[in-house]
Scaffold this motif. Structure first.
Motif, PDB file in Angstrom:
ATOM      1  N   PRO A 232       0.799  -1.230   0.000  1.00 19.74           N
ATOM      2  CA  PRO A 232       0.000   0.000   0.000  1.00 19.74           C
ATOM      3  C   PRO A 232       0.829   1.275   0.000  1.00 19.74           C
ATOM      4  O   PRO A 232       0.412   2.288  -0.573  1.00 19.74           O
ATOM      5  CB  PRO A 232      -0.824  -0.126   1.292  1.00 19.74           C
ATOM      6  N   GLU A 233       1.994   1.235   0.642  1.00 21.67           N
ATOM      7  CA  GLU A 233       2.818   2.443   0.738  1.00 21.67           C
ATOM      8  C   GLU A 233       3.361   2.897  -0.610  1.00 21.67           C
ATOM      9  O   GLU A 233       3.855   4.025  -0.742  1.00 21.67           O
ATOM     10  CB  GLU A 233       3.979   2.206   1.713  1.00 21.67           C
TER      11      GLU A 233
ATOM     12  N   GLY B 246      -8.415   7.141  -0.426  1.00 19.26           N
ATOM     13  CA  GLY B 246      -8.823   7.899   0.749  1.00 19.26           C
ATOM     14  C   GLY B 246     -10.228   8.470   0.663  1.00 19.26           C
ATOM     15  O   GLY B 246     -10.495   9.544   1.209  1.00 19.26           O
ATOM     16  N   GLY B 247     -11.128   7.771  -0.024  1.00 23.50           N
ATOM     17  CA  GLY B 247     -12.499   8.259  -0.149  1.00 23.50           C
ATOM     18  C   GLY B 247     -12.732   9.167  -1.339  1.00 23.50           C
ATOM     19  O   GLY B 247     -13.876   9.568  -1.595  1.00 23.50           O
ATOM     20  N   ARG B 248     -11.662   9.539  -2.061  1.00 23.26           N
ATOM     21  CA  ARG B 248     -11.828  10.384  -3.246  1.00 23.26           C
ATOM     22  C   ARG B 248     -12.545   9.602  -4.337  1.00 23.26           C
ATOM     23  O   ARG B 248     -12.242   8.451  -4.590  1.00 23.26           O
ATOM     24  CB  ARG B 248     -10.462  10.863  -3.743  1.00 23.26           C
ATOM     25  N   ARG B 249     -13.501  10.235  -4.999  1.00 27.34           N
ATOM     26  CA  ARG B 249     -14.327   9.581  -5.995  1.00 27.34           C
ATOM     27  C   ARG B 249     -13.593   9.405  -7.325  1.00 27.34           C
ATOM     28  O   ARG B 249     -13.043  10.366  -7.868  1.00 27.34           O
ATOM     29  CB  ARG B 249     -15.618  10.364  -6.235  1.00 27.34           C
ATOM     30  N   VAL B 250     -13.618   8.180  -7.845  1.00 23.11           N
ATOM     31  CA  VAL B 250     -13.109   7.887  -9.179  1.00 23.11           C
ATOM     32  C   VAL B 250     -14.078   6.915  -9.841  1.00 23.11           C
ATOM     33  O   VAL B 250     -14.904   6.292  -9.179  1.00 23.11           O
ATOM     34  CB  VAL B 250     -11.698   7.259  -9.145  1.00 23.11           C
ATOM     35  N   ARG B 251     -13.971   6.802 -11.150  1.00 21.96           N
ATOM     36  CA  ARG B 251     -14.754   5.798 -11.886  1.00 21.96           C
ATOM     37  C   ARG B 251     -13.965   4.502 -11.889  1.00 21.96           C
ATOM     38  O   ARG B 251     -12.760   4.515 -12.159  1.00 21.96           O
ATOM     39  CB  ARG B 251     -14.999   6.284 -13.319  1.00 21.96           C
TER      40      ARG B 251
ATOM     41  N   LEU C 299      -8.281   1.133  -3.176  1.00 19.07           N
ATOM     42  CA  LEU C 299      -9.424   1.868  -2.618  1.00 19.07           C
ATOM     43  C   LEU C 299      -9.007   2.641  -1.368  1.00 19.07           C
ATOM     44  O   LEU C 299      -9.421   3.787  -1.174  1.00 19.07           O
ATOM     45  CB  LEU C 299     -10.555   0.905  -2.296  1.00 19.07           C
ATOM     46  N   ARG C 300      -8.174   2.042  -0.536  1.00 19.32           N
ATOM     47  CA  ARG C 300      -7.704   2.764   0.655  1.00 19.32           C
ATOM     48  C   ARG C 300      -6.792   3.916   0.264  1.00 19.32           C
ATOM     49  O   ARG C 300      -6.842   4.993   0.864  1.00 19.32           O
ATOM     50  CB  ARG C 300      -6.986   1.802   1.606  1.00 19.32           C
TER      51      ARG C 300
ATOM     52  N   GLU D 284     -11.883 -12.240   8.757  1.00 17.36           N
ATOM     53  CA  GLU D 284     -11.653 -10.997   9.492  1.00 17.36           C
ATOM     54  C   GLU D 284     -10.979  -9.948   8.622  1.00 17.36           C
ATOM     55  O   GLU D 284     -11.286  -8.746   8.730  1.00 17.36           O
ATOM     56  CB  GLU D 284     -10.814 -11.273  10.733  1.00 17.36           C
ATOM     57  N   THR D 285     -10.053 -10.379   7.761  1.00 18.67           N
ATOM     58  CA  THR D 285      -9.366  -9.434   6.871  1.00 18.67           C
ATOM     59  C   THR D 285     -10.367  -8.661   6.026  1.00 18.67           C
ATOM     60  O   THR D 285     -10.288  -7.435   5.897  1.00 18.67           O
ATOM     61  CB  THR D 285      -8.390 -10.185   5.947  1.00 18.67           C
ATOM     62  N   PHE D 286     -11.315  -9.392   5.444  1.00 14.96           N
ATOM     63  CA  PHE D 286     -12.318  -8.726   4.620  1.00 14.96           C
ATOM     64  C   PHE D 286     -13.173  -7.780   5.447  1.00 14.96           C
ATOM     65  O   PHE D 286     -13.456  -6.651   5.036  1.00 14.96           O
ATOM     66  CB  PHE D 286     -13.209  -9.751   3.920  1.00 14.96           C
ATOM     67  N   ARG D 287     -13.629  -8.214   6.610  1.00 18.30           N
ATOM     68  CA  ARG D 287     -14.506  -7.378   7.430  1.00 18.30           C
ATOM     69  C   ARG D 287     -13.798  -6.089   7.847  1.00 18.30           C
ATOM     70  O   ARG D 287     -14.414  -5.017   7.873  1.00 18.30           O
ATOM     71  CB  ARG D 287     -14.991  -8.166   8.652  1.00 18.30           C
ATOM     72  N   HIS D 288     -12.497  -6.186   8.111  1.00 14.82           N
ATOM     73  CA  HIS D 288     -11.728  -4.982   8.448  1.00 14.82           C
ATOM     74  C   HIS D 288     -11.644  -4.048   7.244  1.00 14.82           C
ATOM     75  O   HIS D 288     -11.855  -2.828   7.369  1.00 14.82           O
ATOM     76  CB  HIS D 288     -10.327  -5.378   8.917  1.00 14.82           C
ATOM     77  N   ASP D 289     -11.325  -4.610   6.073  1.00 13.22           N
ATOM     78  CA  ASP D 289     -11.238  -3.786   4.859  1.00 13.22           C
ATOM     79  C   ASP D 289     -12.584  -3.142   4.541  1.00 13.22           C
ATOM     80  O   ASP D 289     -12.649  -1.962   4.169  1.00 13.22           O
ATOM     81  CB  ASP D 289     -10.783  -4.636   3.672  1.00 13.22           C
ATOM     82  N   LEU D 290     -13.641  -3.900   4.686  1.00 17.44           N
ATOM     83  CA  LEU D 290     -14.973  -3.379   4.400  1.00 17.44           C
ATOM     84  C   LEU D 290     -15.308  -2.208   5.312  1.00 17.44           C
ATOM     85  O   LEU D 290     -15.825  -1.176   4.863  1.00 17.44           O
ATOM     86  CB  LEU D 290     -16.020  -4.484   4.551  1.00 17.44           C
ATOM     87  N   ALA D 291     -14.997  -2.351   6.581  1.00 11.17           N
ATOM     88  CA  ALA D 291     -15.279  -1.272   7.539  1.00 11.17           C
ATOM     89  C   ALA D 291     -14.480  -0.021   7.201  1.00 11.17           C
ATOM     90  O   ALA D 291     -15.001   1.100   7.235  1.00 11.17           O
ATOM     91  CB  ALA D 291     -14.971  -1.733   8.957  1.00 11.17           C
ATOM     92  N   THR D 292     -13.211  -0.187   6.849  1.00  8.22           N
ATOM     93  CA  THR D 292     -12.348   0.945   6.519  1.00  8.22           C
ATOM     94  C   THR D 292     -12.839   1.670   5.272  1.00  8.22           C
ATOM     95  O   THR D 292     -12.943   2.895   5.232  1.00  8.22           O
ATOM     96  CB  THR D 292     -10.906   0.476   6.310  1.00  8.22           C
ATOM     97  N   ILE D 293     -13.141   0.908   4.235  1.00  9.17           N
ATOM     98  CA  ILE D 293     -13.541   1.510   2.953  1.00  9.17           C
ATOM     99  C   ILE D 293     -14.939   2.116   3.061  1.00  9.17           C
ATOM    100  O   ILE D 293     -15.214   3.179   2.505  1.00  9.17           O
ATOM    101  CB  ILE D 293     -13.425   0.458   1.842  1.00  9.17           C
TER     102      ILE D 293
END
Length: 251
Positions: A60-61, A102-107, A98-99, A233-242
């Motif tokens: 990610p970095e 940072g929430g910025r909208r793209v297509r 997606l992370r 758990e990995t997915f649930r964490h990613d889902l919550a973050t996104i």
């Protein structure tokens, strides 16, 4: 929907679909940024007009520069090895981009394969405009099998080319065409080809599809029995973050 994007990031740009996607996007007039791990190799296989940016979907970095300033992302990456590699590359690559946004909208145009349900769910939860393309078997089509067909519901489950076939360049074309199409927004489709000529305009095909419901993480016509509480758990964490990024952006 937003205006037609101008700058497109292609993830998996040097792959067998990504190369076609880069060429198609350039032909359609987009500014193309290709996410690559090996600049020298990429320079040999991609057109000079594509901007090369070094990054790794699993790190990610390295993705901040790649997503900076783009207003569309096309995911063409994919693994064909172990289930772990598919999870760590195919799925994690979508989550990491997606992370990084940072929430910025793209297509978004997402080509999915194994672990597809989870990466698709993240894209739907992100709040971005999107098209999700599930291609049939690559390159099993006959030379005259070029008529593009879009299906829904993921009903074909034989695990063989009998489920449908499609050429790699046509997959790329549908992904890139979807970026500027209002009719393609919030649509999930299976992509195959039948005998006949390729259509010049796909608007009617996109328009005939049923849009996904904003009330569900799954495609509108799919029959899915996998509650989020049963997901890893990995997915649930990613889902919550996104999902949190989606809410904070004001959508």
């Amino acid at each position: 929907m937003n205006d037609r994007p101008s700058t497109v990031l292609i993830a998996g740009a040097t792959g067998s679909i990504g190369r076609y996607a880069v060429a198609e996007a350039l032909q359609q007039g987009y500014r193309v940024r290709a996410l690559v791990r090996d600049q020298a190799r990429a320079a040999r296989v991609l057109p000079d007009a594509a901007e090369l940016v070094i990054g790794d979907l699993t790190r990610p970095e390295t993705l901040g520069t790649a997503v900076e300033g783009v207003d569309a992302v096309v995911f063409t990456h994919g693994s064909t090895t172990s289930e772990r590699d598919v999870r760590d590359n195919d799925y994690a690559g979508v989550a990491n981009v997606l992370r990084a946004l940072g929430g910025r909208r793209v297509r978004i145009a997402l080509m999915t394969a194994r672990w597809k349900l989870r990466s698709e769910r993240l894209v739907r939860a992100s709040g971005n405009p999107y098209t999700i393309v599930r291609p049939g078997w690559f390159d099993y089509n006959q030379p005259d099998q070029r008529t593009i067909v879009m299906l829904q519901g993921d009903r074909r489950q034989s695990g063989s080319p009998a489920d449908g076939v499609i050429a790699r360049d046509q997959i790329a074309r549908v992904l890139i065409d979807s970026l500027g199409s209002d009719a393609a927004d919030h649509k999930t489709l299976e992509l195959v080809a039948e005998h006949g000529s390729e259509q010049t305009d796909l608007t009617a095909l996109f328009g005939a599809l049923i849009p996904d419901s904003g009330e569900s993480l799954d495609a509108v016509e799919d029959e899915v029995d996998l509650p989020v509480t049963k997901e890893p758990e990995t997915f649930r964490h990613d889902l919550a973050t996104i999902s949190a990024g989606n809410r904070s952006s004001g959508s």
